[in-house]
Design a protein around this motif. Structure first.
Motif, PDB file in Angstrom:
ATOM      1  N   UNK A 145       0.797  -1.128  -0.027  1.00 38.13           N
ATOM      2  CA  UNK A 145       0.066   0.049  -0.008  1.00 38.13           C
ATOM      3  C   UNK A 145       0.761   1.326  -0.072  1.00 38.13           C
ATOM      4  N   UNK A 146       2.083   1.080  -0.061  1.00 44.86           N
ATOM      5  CA  UNK A 146       3.166   2.214  -0.050  1.00 44.86           C
ATOM      6  C   UNK A 146       3.627   2.550  -1.388  1.00 44.86           C
ATOM      7  N   UNK A 147       3.761   3.695  -2.054  1.00 43.22           N
ATOM      8  CA  UNK A 147       4.379   3.964  -3.088  1.00 43.22           C
ATOM      9  C   UNK A 147       5.432   4.804  -2.981  1.00 43.22           C
ATOM     10  N   UNK A 199      12.825  -7.629  -5.355  1.00 39.55           N
ATOM     11  CA  UNK A 199      11.451  -7.512  -5.407  1.00 39.55           C
ATOM     12  C   UNK A 199      10.922  -8.711  -4.274  1.00 39.55           C
ATOM     13  N   UNK A 200       9.801  -8.483  -3.779  1.00 42.23           N
ATOM     14  CA  UNK A 200       8.872  -9.119  -2.958  1.00 42.23           C
ATOM     15  C   UNK A 200       7.415  -9.697  -3.537  1.00 42.23           C
ATOM     16  N   UNK A 201       7.116 -10.626  -3.120  1.00 39.65           N
ATOM     17  CA  UNK A 201       5.600 -11.309  -3.768  1.00 39.65           C
ATOM     18  C   UNK A 201       4.923 -10.186  -3.612  1.00 39.65           C
ATOM     19  N   UNK A 202       4.097  -9.786  -4.551  1.00 40.02           N
ATOM     20  CA  UNK A 202       2.872  -8.917  -4.758  1.00 40.02           C
ATOM     21  C   UNK A 202       3.408  -7.545  -5.053  1.00 40.02           C
ATOM     22  N   UNK A 203       4.924  -7.182  -5.108  1.00 41.38           N
ATOM     23  CA  UNK A 203       5.129  -5.907  -5.546  1.00 41.38           C
ATOM     24  C   UNK A 203       4.559  -5.643  -6.848  1.00 41.38           C
ATOM     25  N   UNK A 204       4.091  -4.382  -7.053  1.00 36.19           N
ATOM     26  CA  UNK A 204       3.853  -3.769  -8.386  1.00 36.19           C
ATOM     27  C   UNK A 204       4.716  -2.710  -8.840  1.00 36.19           C
ATOM     28  N   UNK A 205       5.291  -2.838 -10.031  1.00 33.60           N
ATOM     29  CA  UNK A 205       5.813  -1.907 -10.527  1.00 33.60           C
ATOM     30  C   UNK A 205       5.414  -0.966 -11.830  1.00 33.60           C
ATOM     31  N   UNK A 206       5.390   0.201 -11.694  1.00 27.59           N
ATOM     32  CA  UNK A 206       4.948   1.217 -12.578  1.00 27.59           C
ATOM     33  C   UNK A 206       6.060   2.004 -13.474  1.00 27.59           C
ATOM     34  N   UNK A 207       6.140   1.984 -14.758  1.00 25.23           N
ATOM     35  CA  UNK A 207       6.864   2.773 -15.496  1.00 25.23           C
ATOM     36  C   UNK A 207       5.999   3.457 -16.377  1.00 25.23           C
ATOM     37  N   UNK A 208       5.993   4.882 -16.444  1.00 25.15           N
ATOM     38  CA  UNK A 208       5.095   5.862 -17.061  1.00 25.15           C
ATOM     39  C   UNK A 208       6.012   6.975 -17.369  1.00 25.15           C
ATOM     40  N   UNK A 224      -5.569   3.752  -7.358  1.00 26.33           N
ATOM     41  CA  UNK A 224      -6.015   3.382  -8.556  1.00 26.33           C
ATOM     42  C   UNK A 224      -5.258   1.986  -8.789  1.00 26.33           C
ATOM     43  N   UNK A 225      -4.132   1.954  -7.985  1.00 26.38           N
ATOM     44  CA  UNK A 225      -3.215   0.645  -8.227  1.00 26.38           C
ATOM     45  C   UNK A 225      -3.413  -0.496  -7.136  1.00 26.38           C
ATOM     46  N   UNK A 226      -4.082   0.126  -6.318  1.00 30.20           N
ATOM     47  CA  UNK A 226      -4.395  -0.896  -4.924  1.00 30.20           C
ATOM     48  C   UNK A 226      -5.460  -1.939  -5.220  1.00 30.20           C
ATOM     49  N   UNK A 227      -6.835  -1.529  -5.960  1.00 27.63           N
ATOM     50  CA  UNK A 227      -7.899  -2.372  -6.059  1.00 27.63           C
ATOM     51  C   UNK A 227      -7.219  -3.720  -6.315  1.00 27.63           C
ATOM     52  N   UNK A 228      -8.057  -4.898  -6.243  1.00 25.14           N
ATOM     53  CA  UNK A 228      -7.677  -6.429  -6.492  1.00 25.14           C
ATOM     54  C   UNK A 228      -8.684  -6.462  -7.933  1.00 25.14           C
ATOM     55  N   UNK A 229      -7.933  -5.856  -8.971  1.00 32.09           N
ATOM     56  CA  UNK A 229      -8.458  -6.057 -10.296  1.00 32.09           C
ATOM     57  C   UNK A 229      -7.670  -6.517 -11.468  1.00 32.09           C
ATOM     58  N   UNK A 230      -8.040  -7.293 -12.529  1.00 29.82           N
ATOM     59  CA  UNK A 230      -6.813  -7.530 -13.516  1.00 29.82           C
ATOM     60  C   UNK A 230      -5.807  -6.309 -13.477  1.00 29.82           C
ATOM     61  N   UNK A 231      -4.474  -6.723 -14.052  1.00 32.47           N
ATOM     62  CA  UNK A 231      -3.643  -5.958 -14.236  1.00 32.47           C
ATOM     63  C   UNK A 231      -3.858  -4.953 -15.525  1.00 32.47           C
ATOM     64  N   UNK A 237      -7.397   2.239 -16.430  1.00 28.95           N
ATOM     65  CA  UNK A 237      -7.856   3.051 -15.566  1.00 28.95           C
ATOM     66  C   UNK A 237      -7.064   3.970 -15.198  1.00 28.95           C
ATOM     67  N   UNK A 238      -5.646   3.811 -15.388  1.00 32.05           N
ATOM     68  CA  UNK A 238      -4.795   5.049 -15.120  1.00 32.05           C
ATOM     69  C   UNK A 238      -5.028   5.944 -16.059  1.00 32.05           C
ATOM     70  N   UNK A 239      -4.760   5.479 -17.354  1.00 35.04           N
ATOM     71  CA  UNK A 239      -5.099   6.180 -18.554  1.00 35.04           C
ATOM     72  C   UNK A 239      -6.309   7.091 -18.625  1.00 35.04           C
TER      73      UNK A 239
END
Length: 261
Positions: A145-147, A199-208, A224-231, A237-239
């Motif tokens: 939950x921390x960016x 990396x740790x399991x569940x880490x989400x990386x964003x390049x933008x 926007x990145x936290x909800x449990x929805x398909x990648x 959603x971000x765009x």
């Protein structure tokens, strides 16, 4: 016009899941952003071009294509788990070669003179993420939950903030938000920032590209990145939110998630 989101995971490769999309935005007529990723190799590349008369589009496309080709060859030969130092060296060399090619193209073609591009690229593997970065395209990591911003902009505003002449809040309202101090292709040599992040399991990386970060706050990114929805849905959603908030620039997003949810 949006290029469709793509989501792929290579079952024979590292446990990384990818999704990506690039969009022209609401105000621009052409898209000077370019993206590429190879889930088999864990390679992602994103560039945001600059320059008149299609120069930015040419610069970003060249940089992405050349780096994808050189790193693709190296990774294919390096085996399933190359060390982070070796990956960093290969990424440095690939970016250096791409820089020279873009710079040489700009010097021989008057219509492309002065073109350049930002660049953020990452190799995702068992050891984590190796990131190379030039300009103000960014790489973030969402963990628990921390960016966290893993890259630091090479920009006029970041230099002002670092010197204590401006706050981050003042920078958000500045008319000079898009002045970069370092870019690929504007000189014969280029300085690249490189880093390795385990990396740790569940880490989400964003390049933008900055078409996202100029329109969407860090707080919004987390929500926007936290909800449990398909990648792929997160990318779309971000765009959508960037465009709803003004869409003043091209918007490009690559997401990479380690080890599933």
């Amino acid at each position: 016009m949006a290029r469709p989101a793509v989501i792929l995971q290579d079952p024979a490769g590292p446990p990384w899941e990818f999704a990506a999309q690039t969009d022209t935005g609401r105000l621009r007529r052409n898209n000077e952003d370019s993206i590429a990723f190879d889930p088999r190799l864990g390679l992602a590349v994103l560039a945001d071009g600059m320059g008149g008369y299609a120069g930015g589009e040419v610069a970003s496309e060249m940089a992405v294509a050349l780096l994808q080709a050189s790193m693709g060859r190296w990774l294919a030969q390096a085996g399933p788990a190359p060390g982070s130092r070796a990956v960093m060296k290969a990424l440095q060399q690939g970016i250096t070669q791409a820089n020279r090619a873009v710079f040489n193209a700009s010097t021989v073609n008057p219509a492309l003179r002065g073109m350049g591009t930002t660049l953020v690229s990452a190799v995702f593997g068992p050891c984590g993420a190796v990131v190379g970065h030039i300009g103000d395209s960014r790489c973030y990591r969402l963990r628990g939950g921390r960016l966290t911003a893993l890259t630091r902009d090479h920009s006029f505003l970041q230099a002002q903030i670092d010197a204590g002449l401006m706050t981050a809040q003042e920078a958000q309202a500045s008319p000079h938000r898009n002045l970069v101090t370092r870019a690929l292709g504007i000189g014969a040599e280029v300085e690249v920032d490189l880093l390795h992040e385990p990396a740790q399991r569940g880490d989400l990386y964003l390049l933008c590209s900055d078409g996202l970060t100029d329109m969407v706050t860090d707080e919004q990114l987390v929500s926007l990145l936290t909800p449990d929805i398909p990648l792929a849905d997160k990318v779309a959603l971000l765009i959508t939110v960037a465009n709803d908030n003004g869409g003043k620039d091209n918007v490009s997003v690559i997401l990479a998630r380690f080890g599933g949810h």
